[in-house]
Write a protein that holds these residues in place. Structure first.
Motif, PDB file in Angstrom:
ATOM      1  N   SER A  42      78.011 -19.834  26.016  1.00  0.00           N
ATOM      2  CA  SER A  42      78.936 -21.048  27.045  1.00  0.00           C
ATOM      3  C   SER A  42      79.327 -20.757  28.158  1.00  0.00           C
ATOM      4  N   GLY A  43      79.244 -21.650  29.002  1.00  0.00           N
ATOM      5  CA  GLY A  43      80.325 -21.543  29.922  1.00  0.00           C
ATOM      6  C   GLY A  43      79.385 -22.557  31.387  1.00  0.00           C
ATOM      7  N   ASP A  44      80.468 -22.303  32.205  1.00  0.00           N
ATOM      8  CA  ASP A  44      79.694 -22.923  33.523  1.00  0.00           C
ATOM      9  C   ASP A  44      79.245 -21.444  34.507  1.00  0.00           C
ATOM     10  N   THR A  48      77.171 -19.755  37.182  1.00  0.00           N
ATOM     11  CA  THR A  48      77.394 -19.264  39.188  1.00  0.00           C
ATOM     12  C   THR A  48      76.170 -17.503  38.665  1.00  0.00           C
ATOM     13  N   ARG A  53      72.974 -22.452  38.835  1.00  0.00           N
ATOM     14  CA  ARG A  53      74.665 -23.040  38.644  1.00  0.00           C
ATOM     15  C   ARG A  53      74.741 -24.571  37.905  1.00  0.00           C
ATOM     16  N   GLY A  54      75.606 -24.524  36.731  1.00  0.00           N
ATOM     17  CA  GLY A  54      75.615 -25.139  36.264  1.00  0.00           C
ATOM     18  C   GLY A  54      75.899 -24.745  34.563  1.00  0.00           C
ATOM     19  N   PRO A  55      76.555 -26.039  33.545  1.00  0.00           N
ATOM     20  CA  PRO A  55      76.789 -25.686  32.169  1.00  0.00           C
ATOM     21  C   PRO A  55      75.423 -25.011  31.278  1.00  0.00           C
ATOM     22  N   LYS A 107      72.524 -28.070  32.017  1.00  0.00           N
ATOM     23  CA  LYS A 107      72.622 -28.710  33.125  1.00  0.00           C
ATOM     24  C   LYS A 107      72.710 -27.583  34.267  1.00  0.00           C
ATOM     25  N   VAL A 108      71.632 -26.803  34.325  1.00  0.00           N
ATOM     26  CA  VAL A 108      71.122 -26.044  35.608  1.00  0.00           C
ATOM     27  C   VAL A 108      70.303 -26.095  36.637  1.00  0.00           C
ATOM     28  N   VAL A 134      80.776 -17.285  35.071  1.00  0.00           N
ATOM     29  CA  VAL A 134      80.813 -17.891  33.502  1.00  0.00           C
ATOM     30  C   VAL A 134      82.579 -18.286  33.846  1.00  0.00           C
ATOM     31  N   HIS A 141      85.433 -20.835  32.290  1.00  0.00           N
ATOM     32  CA  HIS A 141      85.259 -21.302  30.279  1.00  0.00           C
ATOM     33  C   HIS A 141      84.287 -21.239  30.096  1.00  0.00           C
ATOM     34  N   VAL A 150      80.367 -27.267  25.565  1.00  0.00           N
ATOM     35  CA  VAL A 150      79.408 -27.629  26.410  1.00  0.00           C
ATOM     36  C   VAL A 150      79.245 -28.821  26.094  1.00  0.00           C
TER      37      VAL A 150
END
Length: 261
Positions: A32-34, A36, A56-58, A70-71, A237, A239, A244
């Motif tokens: 998991s993470g945010d 790019t 891009r997105g979590p 939500k990518v 990535v 966090h 999430v």
């Protein structure tokens, strides 16, 4: 004083390769993470022939279940960019196109669930990034270690081409005489990785290369009309492995209204 100077210059050789190997071995442990993820090939000047994509997105991958995500996926072609967003709450999945959200059909949702939840929870597999570099140096960057290096361009190119194959695109392997031509075509390159000092989870990887005009035919087929190309790749990535949560979009339309559905 010499010891201080050596520390300031950073540690190289075996320690830097060890840092990269440890980071590569833990890519599959990031669930998991945010995110790019960006790969763009562009001409030396202007945008004609520019190709690439960006995610891009979590996200959070969960074995046996729909991901939470939500990518936004952006396709890049010349000066044009088009974006669609995949949204999943973990129980329902949606696509957002041109500002409108649509619930995905049950069959599509099931395919996504199987694809995203069929493994052990890690989404990046394993890149052998330690083999992508030459003359690496590692320095401290707060809570992270920063490895900088020149590219071993053939190994790096084959690693990125493997990534494209994993995304469902046709891509060759560069070897033999074509590998020699690619090495000769590189005018400049750089490689940077930031990884957690304690957990060795990847935070960010940047790869840049400037190619001349004598590009191997197999690679030219991937690059299209772009010669004398600049290649920019980023995987980050933020966090990693933190919780999430993604809410459903407001007032989604039924899947029957989905464009092209």
């Amino acid at each position: 004083m010499l010891a201080v100077a050596a520390l300031a210059a950073g540690c190289g050789g075996g320690h830097a390769h060890e840092v990269l190997s440890e980071t590569a071995s833990k890519l599959g442990k990031i669930h998991s993470g945010d995110l790019t993820l960006r790969l763009v090939v562009s001409p030396r000047t202007g945008t004609k022939g520019r190709i690439g994509f960006e995610l891009r997105g979590p996200f959070a991958l969960r074995p046996g279940s729909l991901p939470i995500a939500k990518v936004a996926y952006t396709q890049i072609a010349g000066a044009r960019e088009a974006t669609a967003t995949f949204i999943s709450t973990g129980t329902k999945a949606y696509a957002e196109v041109n500002g409108k959200a649509y619930e995905l059909p049950a069959a599509t949702t099931e395919v996504i669930r199987r694809a995203a939840g069929g493994g052990s929870g890690g989404g990046f597999g394993s890149f052998d990034i330690a083999s992508w570099v030459k003359h690496p140096q590692v320095t401290s960057a707060g809570g992270n270690d920063h490895v900088s290096a020149e590219l071993d361009v053939v190994n790096a190119a084959n690693g990125l081409l493997e990534l494209l194959r994993g995304l469902g695109r046709q891509a060759p392997t560069i070897e033999g005489d074509e590998a020699d031509r690619l090495r000769a075509a590189v005018e400049s390159s750089s490689f940077d990785v930031w990884t957690g000092k304690q957990d060795r989870l990847l935070r960010r990887m940047l790869l840049k290369a400037q190619l001349g005009f004598d590009v191997p035919p197999n690679l030219r087929r991937v690059l299209g009309d772009v010669v004398g190309a600049k290649i920019d790749f980023e995987l980050a990535v933020a966090h990693p492995n933190q919780a999430v949560s993604v809410p459903p979009p407001p007032n989604p339309l039924p899947s029957s209204k989905l464009p092209g559905g």
